[in-house]
Design an enzyme around this catalytic site. Structure first.
Site, PDB file in Angstrom:
ATOM      1  N   LEU A   1      78.062 -97.358  56.297  1.00  0.00           N
ATOM      2  CA  LEU A   1      78.687 -96.527  55.093  1.00  0.00           C
ATOM      3  C   LEU A   1      80.073 -96.373  55.238  1.00  0.00           C
ATOM      4  O   LEU A   1      80.960 -96.574  54.495  1.00  0.00           O
ATOM      5  CB  LEU A   1      78.010 -95.196  54.983  1.00  0.00           C
ATOM      6  CG  LEU A   1      78.727 -94.267  53.879  1.00  0.00           C
ATOM      7  CD1 LEU A   1      78.443 -94.998  52.488  1.00  0.00           C
ATOM      8  CD2 LEU A   1      77.790 -93.039  53.814  1.00  0.00           C
ATOM      9  N   TYR A   2      80.532 -95.757  56.366  1.00  0.00           N
ATOM     10  CA  TYR A   2      81.947 -95.599  56.612  1.00  0.00           C
ATOM     11  C   TYR A   2      82.775 -96.576  56.402  1.00  0.00           C
ATOM     12  O   TYR A   2      83.850 -96.755  55.745  1.00  0.00           O
ATOM     13  CB  TYR A   2      82.497 -94.902  57.796  1.00  0.00           C
ATOM     14  CG  TYR A   2      81.691 -93.334  57.955  1.00  0.00           C
ATOM     15  CD1 TYR A   2      81.610 -92.440  56.865  1.00  0.00           C
ATOM     16  CD2 TYR A   2      81.051 -93.087  59.024  1.00  0.00           C
ATOM     17  CE1 TYR A   2      80.764 -91.277  56.860  1.00  0.00           C
ATOM     18  CE2 TYR A   2      80.144 -91.773  59.266  1.00  0.00           C
ATOM     19  CZ  TYR A   2      80.010 -90.967  58.007  1.00  0.00           C
ATOM     20  OH  TYR A   2      79.419 -89.945  58.213  1.00  0.00           O
ATOM     21  N   ARG A   3      82.535 -97.832  57.092  1.00  0.00           N
ATOM     22  CA  ARG A   3      83.115 -99.173  56.834  1.00  0.00           C
ATOM     23  C   ARG A   3      83.319 -99.369  55.456  1.00  0.00           C
ATOM     24  O   ARG A   3      84.238 -99.789  55.120  1.00  0.00           O
ATOM     25  CB  ARG A   3      82.503-100.115  57.740  1.00  0.00           C
ATOM     26  CG  ARG A   3      82.754-100.150  59.065  1.00  0.00           C
ATOM     27  CD  ARG A   3      82.523-101.301  60.118  1.00  0.00           C
ATOM     28  NE  ARG A   3      82.755-100.824  61.300  1.00  0.00           N
ATOM     29  CZ  ARG A   3      81.761-100.678  62.251  1.00  0.00           C
ATOM     30  NH1 ARG A   3      80.614-100.928  62.010  1.00  0.00           N
ATOM     31  NH2 ARG A   3      82.265-100.590  63.523  1.00  0.00           N
TER      32      ARG A   3
ATOM     33  N   PHE B   1      86.739 -96.759  55.903  1.00  0.00           N
ATOM     34  CA  PHE B   1      87.346 -96.160  57.025  1.00  0.00           C
ATOM     35  C   PHE B   1      87.310 -97.329  58.257  1.00  0.00           C
ATOM     36  O   PHE B   1      86.712 -98.093  58.260  1.00  0.00           O
ATOM     37  CB  PHE B   1      86.302 -94.973  57.591  1.00  0.00           C
ATOM     38  CG  PHE B   1      86.293 -93.754  56.591  1.00  0.00           C
ATOM     39  CD1 PHE B   1      87.137 -92.660  57.267  1.00  0.00           C
ATOM     40  CD2 PHE B   1      85.569 -93.673  55.403  1.00  0.00           C
ATOM     41  CE1 PHE B   1      86.925 -91.571  56.531  1.00  0.00           C
ATOM     42  CE2 PHE B   1      85.766 -92.573  54.720  1.00  0.00           C
ATOM     43  CZ  PHE B   1      86.367 -91.268  55.258  1.00  0.00           C
TER      44      PHE B   1
ATOM     45  N   ALA C   1      75.275 -94.858  58.848  1.00  0.00           N
ATOM     46  CA  ALA C   1      76.454 -94.106  58.913  1.00  0.00           C
ATOM     47  C   ALA C   1      77.711 -94.828  58.981  1.00  0.00           C
ATOM     48  O   ALA C   1      78.716 -94.857  58.475  1.00  0.00           O
ATOM     49  CB  ALA C   1      76.383 -92.884  59.637  1.00  0.00           C
TER      50      ALA C   1
END
Length: 184
Positions: free
Chosen positions: A149-151, A155, A146
């Site tokens: 993914l966000y990076r 994010f 997760a």
């Protein structure tokens, strides 16, 4: 093929059993936490501009979901995290990230369906077309799929090693400006 289906608050609450089943499979929480989690999710559906996406099999089985809403003062997560960011980075930073934010409360994919791009599609779908200036969320402060993914979706870490009141786990608070600029 897994399809995404948009749902409003009424549809979301009608599907809470499937939501909790997916959440339980993905997060493996202690059983005694489930009724409280369900109550929190039901309450989130009452927040302004609530939006949900279900990831479903062709037969309609929910194998993933994500939801968010417009963050506002008086919402527990909003108030706690904004105050924490103000203490660490200043009132201006907290205002920049939280005054007009989509708060992504939950993104979960059943373990049997993870690693297939469903989480990515859920995040992108929830952020698509939103009027807010930023999107913010919390995730375990560990090198998880997760976090990766966000990076990849743009994010950045706003705070690390954040512990919610009454908790003990470390979370990262991450944010991105909208619209997201996802890599190909």
């Amino acid at each position: 093929m897994i399809e995404l289906r948009r749902a409003g608050a009424k549809e979301f609450t009608a599907e809470l059993d499937a939501v909790i089943a997916t959440y339980t499979a993905a997060m493996r929480p202690p059983p005694e936490q489930l009724s409280g989690r369900q109550s929190i999710m039901r309450n989130h559906a009452t927040f302004p501009d609530f939006a949900c996406l279900f990831a479903e099999t062709p037969s309609g089985q929910v194998v993933g979901f994500g939801y968010g809403f417009h963050g506002a003062p008086g919402q527990w997560w909003h108030d706690v995290v904004r105050r924490g960011l103000a203490e660490r980075a200043g009132v201006g930073a907290a205002a920049a990230w939280f005054e007009n934010a989509l708060e992504i409360a939950e993104i979960h994919v059943h373990p049997d369906y993870q690693g297939k791009g469903i989480g990515r599609r859920l995040v992108l779908g929830l952020c698509e077309g939103r009027a807010e200036r930023t999107a913010v969320l919390s995730t375990h402060d560990q090198p998880t799929a997760a976090r990766h993914l966000y990076r990849r979706l743009g994010f950045i870490d706003l705070m690390g090693m954040f512990v919610f009141p009454g908790g003990y786990e470390h979370y990262a608070i991450v944010g991105s400006t909208l619209p997201l600029h996802a890599p190909d």
